[in-house]
Every structure is written in structure tokens, then in C-alpha cells.
Enzyme design. Structure first.
Site, PDB file in Angstrom:
ATOM      1  N   ALA A  78       1.028  -1.306  -0.046  1.00 47.05           N
ATOM      2  CA  ALA A  78       0.048  -0.085   0.022  1.00 47.05           C
ATOM      3  C   ALA A  78       0.939   1.274  -0.113  1.00 47.05           C
ATOM      4  CB  ALA A  78      -0.905  -0.075   1.240  1.00 47.05           C
ATOM      5  N   ASP A  79       0.422   2.505  -0.389  1.00 49.90           N
ATOM      6  CA  ASP A  79       0.997   3.602  -0.419  1.00 49.90           C
ATOM      7  C   ASP A  79       0.039   4.562  -0.350  1.00 49.90           C
ATOM      8  OD1 ASP A  79       3.836   4.910  -0.988  1.00 49.90           O
ATOM      9  OD2 ASP A  79       2.376   6.053  -2.015  1.00 49.90           O
ATOM     10  N   THR A  80       0.416   5.570   0.690  1.00 47.19           N
ATOM     11  CA  THR A  80      -0.665   6.558   0.998  1.00 47.19           C
ATOM     12  C   THR A  80      -0.090   7.974   0.744  1.00 47.19           C
ATOM     13  OG1 THR A  80      -1.558   5.377   2.999  1.00 47.19           O
ATOM     14  CG2 THR A  80      -2.122   7.592   2.867  1.00 47.19           C
TER      15      THR A  80
END
Length: 208
Positions: A78-80
Site C-alpha cells: 500500500a502507498d498513501t
């Protein structure tokens, strides 16, 4: 758990690990992917979140390819990304970054995008992108200085952690709260379940 149900989280984030634990998933391994997170020229925040989550998953998949134990694992990354309009806010590592981010967010709305990427044991790649809109109150000088002194902003995209003190700055939130923390649980569960990962097995075992 059989080999085809091994699970790797391509992240070292304690927040993501804690969120997975909330839905009864305990990774067999944590493997943070070291990728260049610099946005491309004129890259949209949405595109950045999607690109980096895919890069992270693919890098870990390549590293595990020859692994006897984890070569056939589910790999989730995941990348926010926090953005005001098209402006991407940094992960605040120094006080000046955090101060600039919070001054920009004060009294206005911003968006939090999380790109999810899942690589299955068969090598299938699935992606999702989740967007949450957040509005901050106008921060007083005392609030700003006190929050900066807390140190909670360190390493956080946009210079704040919603699950901490900064939760008191949020006037309105539209979308997934866990997305802003770092891992949208509804979409993560759907992605895993859709690809055959036994999400609910641990619920029954642990009495969740």
C-alpha cells in the site's frame, strides 16, 4: 496455514500491521520495499499512489521468487499520498516540512489516496485506489505549536496522524477512515477475499 495461504505485507508500517490485525490477519513476513517515492514530473497524486504500491509489491515479489517458504505467498502493498489539489505533500521528516504541511492543511480540505496492490500466489496482480476527503479546522498558533512539539507528525504523509492527537483537527471526513490511517480495511478485505485468501479463517479460530 498451507503454503498457498502464506501472506507477506510489503511494508514496515506499524499502523498497517495493526490495521491488518484488526481484521484478524497476521502476516507471515514484513518486507518493506525500498523504492524511490519521488513523484514524476506533473504526476497526479492518484497516479503516484497507484504506481508506488505496484512498484513495492513487484519488488518484494521479485525478491521472494526463489524463496522456498514464501515464493507462493500473497503479497500486499500500500502507498498513501496526501494532497491539496494536485499538490502532493511530503512525508514529514523534519520540523519545517511538518510546519509547512499543517499550515497548508489548516482550515481547508485535502484528499488522502491509498493505492493497494495484491500479487497472488499464481502471480496475478490486482490493484485498487481509495480516496478520502478530510477537512481540518483552522489551527490556532497554540494548536500548531503543541502538535509540532508532540512529534507525532514524524514520518507521516502530510505531517499528521489522524489516529493520534490530530484527530481533534478533523471537522469532516468523507470516505474511509482507515484509509487515512494507512490501510483501507473494507477494500483490503475485498481484494484478498476476491483472490481466494481465507480472510475469515482466523475470525472463527480466535472468536472475533
Amino acid at each position: 496455514m498451507s503454503d498457498q495461504h502464506k501472506f507477506v505485507l510489503a511494508s514496515g508500517s506499524p499502523r498497517r500491521l495493526s490495521l491488518l490485525g484488526q481484521i484478524g490477519i497476521e502476516p507471515d513476513s514484513l518486507l518493506p520495499a525500498d523504492v524511490d517515492e519521488t513523484p514524476l514530473r506533473a504526476e497526479h497524486p492518484r497516479s503516484l499512489a497507484r504506481r508506488l504500491s505496484r512498484l513495492k509489491a513487484e519488488k518484494v515479489a521479485a525478491e521472494l521468487k526463489e524463496s522456498a517458504e514464501l515464493g507462493k505467498a500473497y503479497i500486499l502493498s500500500a502507498d498513501t499520498v496526501v494532497a491539496v489539489g494536485r499538490r502532493i505533500l511530503p512525508k514529514a521528516e523534519i520540523l519545517d516540512d511538518a510546519t509547512a504541511c499543517l499550515r497548508l492543511l489548516s482550515g481547508r480540505s485535502h484528499r488522502v489516496y491509498t493505492g493497494l496492490c495484491l500479487i497472488t500466489p499464481a502471480g496475478k496482480l490486482r490493484q485498487d485506489l481509495i480516496e478520502t476527503r478530510v477537512r481540518f479546522k483552522r489551527l490556532s498558533r497554540e494548536e500548531l505549536e503543541s502538535y509540532l512539539a508532540s512529534g507525532e507528525w514524524r514520518g507521516k504523509a502530510g505531517g499528521y496522524a489522524i489516529q493520534g492527537l490530530a484527530g481533534s483537527f478533523v471537522i469532516k471526513l468523507v470516505g474511509s477512515y482507515t484509509n487515512v490511517v494507512g490501510l483501507p480495511l473494507y477494500e483490503t478485505l475485498n481484494l484478498l477475499q476476491g483472490e481466494g485468501f481465507p480472510v475469515y479463517a482466523n475470525w472463527q479460530a480466535s472468536g472475533h
